[in-house]
Scaffold this motif. Structure first.
Motif: not given
Lengths: 295, 628
Positions: A183-186, A208-214, A258-263
Motif C-alpha cells: 500500500l503506497s503512492d509509489f 501493489a495498490l497505489q493510493i493517490l490523492g485527487p 510501468s508499475l503495472q508492467s513491473l508487477c
C-alpha cells in the motif's frame, strides 16, 4: 447502537468483509494446513482427478465404485489445502501524509488483514519507515483486536527511507510464501524493480495498490508556482498551461503502466485508486471488479 | 492604417525595464507537493521544453508585454484611412425639413435620426486635427456649431436639431456654408438629406459636395391643399387635394370635422385614392352663414404612413357679410355702379360705418386704413418726382395689363381721359424699383399703378373718372365689379385657404407698437410680435404644424399644410448647381476611423485577464496541504 469494532472500519463494512477473501493467483502456500488449495495433490475433501493405480499406492484412495463397474482400479486425487502468509506493507513516507492517503492505507490494511484473519491465514504487517513498526505474524479471529490496535496506533513518519531499502528491511523479518499487499503512492525516487524482485524472490505474490490523492490524479494548477517536494525538499518551478497538465496526465498514466508492467512480469497485480474515493467503493467495487477479492 | 502620433513609439523602450523588473521581482508562490517524481518527468519532456511552451510558461510577462504594447499603440493614435484625401475641416449640412420626419415603419427611426447617426459616427471618428461644423437647413439655414473638434459640443449641437415642418431649400444651406468658408477655408462639404430638395440651385460651388442620401422611407399620403370658394348660393365649396408618394397607389378616409368640437362625429367623410404621382381632389360643401373652423383629417389605409404631419388640414371660413366700401361722394358714377352690386354696404350711406372698411375709394386726401384702397386723381408722394400732371387735354390709353384681374373683360380702347400724367422716365423699371406696377399706360405716362404690400393693396389712378369717358363704357361696371371681387378676396369673403407652414400672414392690428404674444403649438413656447407704426403686425415664422394662438388680433390661426414636394417624398438623384452637378452617393462616406479606443478596450481586457491570472490561486494544492 452497537459499539464500533475499530475506528478504521464501519461495522457494516466489517461484516461485509467477513464474507470476502483475497484471491491470489499464484497459490504460494506453506506446508501448514490451511484453507488455500495447493497446486499439488493433497488430502482435502475437494476432489481433483483420477489416475491409474500403480503398485504401492495407498489402497484407501482406490475408487471402488469405478472398480466395480470397469474392473480396473483407479486412484482418486484430492486437492491439498495449505496456509498462505499475508504480508501487508504500508508506506509511511511523508508523501503519504497528503490528502489522507496514509489514512486510506491504514483502512485498506485493516480490511485486508480482517479478510486474512477471518480465513485463518497468517498475517503480518510492516510499516515502511526509518523506524519500522511491525505486527508479528498472527492468525485467527482472536488476532483481530491486535490487528486493529496496531493499525490505529500507526502514524506517518517524518522522514523518508528509500523504497527498496524499506522493502528489504521488512523482508528481513519475514518468513514464508504467500501474498504481499503493498500500500503506497509509489511517488518515490527509489528503485522499484529491485524492491519487486526482492518480494518475488521471497515467494510473495505482489498485489501493489497505489493510493493517490485527487489532486495528484487531476491537478488544478493555474499559476506560476514553485513546487516543493515533501520528501526531499527539492524545488521545481512550473508555469501552468493547459498543455502542461495534459502532459502531466500522460506521464502519470505512463508511470502507472510501468508499475503495472513491473508487477505483471513478476506474476503480480497493480491497481491505482484515489484516496478521495469512498472506502466502500474501493473495496467492494474496484477490488472486486479487478478480481482481487471475492466471496 | 496610419498613426497620428508615431513618436509615441519610443515608449516601446519601456518593455526593457518591464522585462527586467518581471524577472527581478518574480516571486512564485511555493506549494508543497507529495513528490516531484511526476513533475520532473513532465518537465523533462521535449514537448514541454519546446520554444512555444517555454514562451507560454511566462504567461504573466506575456500579458504585461501585450498590455504595454496595446497602451503604446493606443498612445500612437492609429487610425484607418477612410479615403486618400484627408479632410481637416468638414462642414456638415443636415436637412431638417418636413420630409426628414418620414419613417420606414411605425415607431421607426426618422430620416433625421438616421442622418444624426451618420454624423455621430463622424464625430466619434474625429482625430485631434479634424474639425466639424454643423449646419441645419430647411427653408432657412442655421449654423448649429462652428468648426470645432469638441465632441461634446458637436453632439449637443446635433441633438438640438429637430424636424421643421417646412420645405427644404439647399441654397440657403450652401450659402451659409459659403459664409462659413470665409473665416475658415475647407475643400469639402457633406450634405445629408433624404433627397427631397430642389434639383437645381443657382449657386457657384467653391468646394466639393458629398451628397449623402438617406434611405427611402415608407410610402406616404397626405393633404397638400385645402381651399374654399364661396358659390353663388352663398355656401362654401371646399376643395381638398390629397397626394401620395410615387411608388404606390395609396388610399385613406378623409374626414371633415368642426375644430374644437366636443363630439367626434365628422361632418362628412370621403374615401380617397391617390394614384402614384397624381393628386386626388375632393369637394365638400358647408354653409357660409356662420364662421366655421374646419379640420380635415386623413386616415391612411396603409399600415405605415411615412409622415403624419401632413394628414391634417385646418381652414377657417369667415361668416357671410356684406362688403364694406367707402367711396367718396364726388365719385358719383362709381357709387352708382357699386350700388347695383349685391352684398355691398356703401358708405357714406344710411348704414352705420364699421370700424374698418374692406375697400376705400377716394379722390381726395382721405387716409382710411383698409386692405384695399383706390385713389383717383392722386400721385403718391414717392412718385411725385417722376410724374407730373400736364395740362388737361384729351388723350387715350395706349396699353394696359390685359391679364390683370382688375381688367378682366375691360377694354380701354377709345376711352378718352382729360387728365394727362407725364412721366419723367417711362421705363417700367423706374416704377418697379419703387414698388409700383403700371397697369394702364397713357400716351406720356402711366394712368393706373398698383402698389402691393403684404397687408394692403393700393391703386393709384392718375385721372378722375368723372373727367373721362370711362363711366360711359360697358367696361366701367365690369371694372367696378372686378374691384369689388378683388376686395372680397382680400377681405377673405370669397375665398379662403388652409395656411401652410412657413410664414403665417401678418395682420392689421390698428394699434401702433403693440406687443402681441403668440403661443406656439406643442411645447414650442411663446414668441412676441410688435406692430409697426402703421399698426400692422408682421408675419410669424411657423415651423410646425398646429395652432398658433395670438392674444390680440386673429385669435387662433392654424398652420397645417406642408408643401406637395414634402408630402410626395420626391427624391432627387442629383442637384444641378451652376457649374457642376452633384450626384447622390448611396454608400456611406468613409472617414478616418481612430482605433485607439479599441486598443484601449482590448488593453483593459488584457489587464483583467492578467489580474485574474495573477490572483488565481492554485486551488488543487491550496486545498490539499498536509493533513497532519
Amino acid at each position: 447502537m452497537p459499539a464500533q469494532l475499530t475506528s478504521l472500519l464501519e461495522n457494516d463494512v466489517v461484516s461485509r468483509l467477513e464474507r470476502l477473501r483475497v484471491r491470489p493467483r499464484c497459490h504460494f502456500t506453506n506446508r501448514f494446513t490451511g484453507s488455500h488449495l495447493a497446486r499439488k495433490g493433497g488430502t482435502s475433501t475437494d476432489f481433483a482427478d483420477f489416475r491409474d493405480y500403480v503398485p504401492g499406492d495407498d489402497m484407501r484412495f482406490v475408487d471402488w465404485n469405478s472398480f466395480a463397474r470397469l474392473h480396473r482400479p483407479y486412484i482418486k486425487l484430492f486437492h491439498e489445502e495449505e496456509i498462505t502468509h499475508f504480508l501487508v506493507l504500508i508506506d509511511a513516507s511523508r508523501s503519504m501524509a497528503f490528502e489522507d492517503k496514509f489514512a486510506r492505507a491504514r483502512e485498506l490494511a485493516a480490511a485486508f488483514g480482517l479478510m486474512a484473519l477471518r480465513h485463518t491465514e497468517r498475517l503480518s504487517i510492516h510499516c515502511l519507515s526509518h523506524q519500522p513498526k511491525r505486527l508479528p505474524p498472527c492468525t485467527g479471529r482472536a488476532s483481530m483486536g491486535k490487528l486493529f490496535a496496531f493499525l490505529e496506533g500507526l502514524t506517518e513518519a517524518d522522514d523518508t527511507v528509500p523504497f527498496e531499502s524499506a522493502i528489504e528491511s521488512a523482508l528481513e523479518h519475514h518468513a514464508g510464501r504467500g501474498v504481499v499487499i503493498l500500500l503506497s503512492d509509489f511517488l518515490s525516487f527509489g528503485d522499484f524493480q529491485r524492491a519487486f524482485n526482492a518480494l518475488f524472490s521471497a515467494g510473495l505474490e505482489i498485489l501493489a495498490l497505489q493510493i493517490l490523492g485527487p489532486t495528484e490524479i487531476d491537478p488544478d494548477m493555474t499559476a506560476d508556482l514553485r513546487l516543493v517536494d515533501a520528501e526531499r525538499d527539492d524545488r521545481l518551478d512550473v508555469s501552468a498551461s493547459g498543455d502542461l497538465l495534459a502532459y502531466y496526465q500522460e506521464h502519470r498514466l505512463a508511470y502507472e503502466e510501468s508499475l503495472q508492467s513491473l508487477c505483471q512480469s513478476r506474476s503480480g497485480r497493480f491497481l491505482s485508486v484515489s484516496s478521495g474515493t469512498p472506502l466502500e467503493t474501493t473495496l467492494f467495487d474496484a477490488l472486486r471488479r479487478h478480481g482481487w477479492i471475492s466471496h | 492604417m496610419s498613426f497620428f502620433s508615431p513618436s509615441a513609439a519610443w515608449l516601446f523602450l519601456l518593455a526593457l525595464p518591464l522585462i527586467a523588473l518581471y524577472f527581478l521581482k518574480l516571486k512564485r508562490p511555493q506549494v508543497t507537493v507529495p513528490s516531484l517524481v511526476l513533475w520532473r518527468r513532465v518537465l523533462d519532456d521535449q514537448r514541454v521544453n519546446a520554444p512555444f511552451q517555454r514562451f507560454k510558461r511566462n504567461l504573466l510577462l506575456l500579458l504585461q508585454l501585450l498590455l504595454l504594447a496595446l497602451l503604446i499603440l493606443a498612445a500612437m493614435q492609429p487610425f484607418m484611412r477612410g479615403s486618400d484625401d484627408r479632410v481637416s475641416r468638414l462642414p456638415v449640412l443636415i436637412d431638417c425639413s418636413a420630409s426628414m420626419a418620414a419613417v420606414e415603419r411605425r415607431g421607426g427611426k426618422t430620416r433625421l435620426d438616421l442622418a444624426k447617426e451618420r454624423v455621430n459616427d463622424l464625430i466619434a471618428g474625429l482625430l485631434p486635427d479634424q474639425e466639424l461644423a454643423i449646419i441645419s437647413f430647411s427653408d432657412t439655414a442655421r449654423q448649429r456649431c462652428g468648426f470645432t473638434s469638441d465632441r461634446q459640443r458637436l453632439r449637443n449641437a446635433l441633438e438640438a436639431i429637430v424636424v421643421e415642418e417646412v420645405p427644404s431649400s439647399v441654397e440657403h444651406g450652401v450659402r451659409m456654408v459659403q459664409a462659413l468658408g470665409r473665416g475658415a477655408p475647407f475643400e469639402e462639404v457633406m450634405l445629408l438629406t433624404d433627397g427631397n430638395v430642389p434639383d437645381r440651385a443657382a449657386l457657384d460651388l467653391p468646394f466639393r459636395i458629398q451628397f449623402q442620401k438617406i434611405a427611402s422611407p415608407a410610402p406616404n399620403i397626405g393633404i397638400t391643399a385645402c381651399r374654399a370658394r364661396r358659390d353663388r348660393e352663398g355656401a362654401w365649396e371646399i376643395f381638398v387635394e390629397v397626394v401620395g408618394s410615387k411608388e404606390a397607389e395609396l388610399s385613406g378616409a378623409l374626414l371633415m370635422r368642426l375644430a374644437n368640437a366636443a363630439e367626434d362625429e365628422p361632418l362628412a367623410s370621403e374615401i380617397v385614392t391617390a394614384k402614384p404621382g397624381r393628386a386626388a381632389r375632393l369637394l365638400f360643401q358647408v354653409s357660409a352663414h356662420e364662421r366655421r373652423d374646419l379640420e380635415f383629417e386623413l386616415i391612411p389605409n396603409a399600415p405605415v404612413d411615412a409622415l403624419t404631419s401632413d394628414n391634417v388640414a385646418a381652414i377657417q371660413l369667415p361668416p357671410l357679410r356684406p362688403l364694406a366700401i367707402h367711396a367718396s361722394e364726388s365719385l358719383g358714377a362709381l357709387r352708382h355702379a357699386l350700388q347695383s352690386i349685391e352684398d355691398v354696404n356703401l358708405f357714406p350711406g344710411p348704414n352705420v360705418s364699421p370700424d374698418q372698411f374692406d375697400l376705400v375709394i377716394t379722390d381726395g386726401p382721405a387716409d382710411e386704413a383698409a386692405p384695399m384702397r383706390v385713389r383717383f386723381n392722386q400721385i403718391p408722394e414717392d412718385l411725385q418726382e417722376l410724374v407730373t400732371m400736364g395740362e388737361p387735354s384729351p388723350h387715350q390709353a395706349i396699353d394696359w395689363r390685359r391679364d390683370a384681374p382688375l381688367f378682366q373683360h375691360v377694354d380701354f380702347s377709345n376711352v378718352v381721359f382729360l387728365d394727362e400724367p407725364i412721366a419723367q422716365d417711362l421705363q417700367e423699371g423706374t416704377f418697379v424699383n419703387r414698388g409700383y406696377d403700371i397697369l394702364l399706360h397713357g400716351q406720356r405716362g402711366p394712368l393706373l399703378v398698383e402698389k402691393r404690400e403684404e397687408h394692403a393693396l393700393d391703386l393709384y389712378a392718375f385721372f378722375h373718372p368723372e373727367r373721362s369717358t370711362f363711366p360711359y363704357r360697358v367696361g366701367f361696371p365690369v371694372f367696378v365689379a372686378n374691384l369689388v371681387e378683388i376686395a372680397r378676396q382680400r377681405a377673405g369673403l370669397s375665398e379662403a385657404e388652409a395656411l401652410a407652414t412657413g410664414i403665417l400672414p401678418g395682420f392689421a392690428l390698428g394699434l401702433r407698437n403693440q406687443t402681441v404674444e403668440v403661443t406656439l403649438p406643442g411645447e414650442g413656447g411663446r414668441v412676441s410680435l410688435t406692430s409697426d407704426p402703421s399698426g400692422y403686425v408682421p408675419g410669424l415664422s411657423a415651423r410646425r404644424v398646429g395652432r398658433y394662438r395670438y392674444d390680440k388680433g386673429p385669435g387662433e390661426v392654424s398652420a397645417s399644410l406642408l408643401s406637395a414636394a414634402e408630402t410626395t417624398l420626391t427624391q432627387v438623384e442629383s442637384i444641378a448647381f451652376r457649374e457642376a452637378r452633384v450626384r447622390a452617393a448611396d454608400e456611406t462616406i468613409e472617414t478616418d476611423r481612430p482605433l485607439w479606443h479599441w486598443l484601449a478596450a482590448f488593453g483593459l481586457m488584457v489587464l483583467i485577464i492578467e489580474w485574474w491570472a495573477f490572483q488565481r490561486r492554485p486551488g488543487g494544492w491550496r486545498a490539499s496541504r498536509m493533513s497532519s
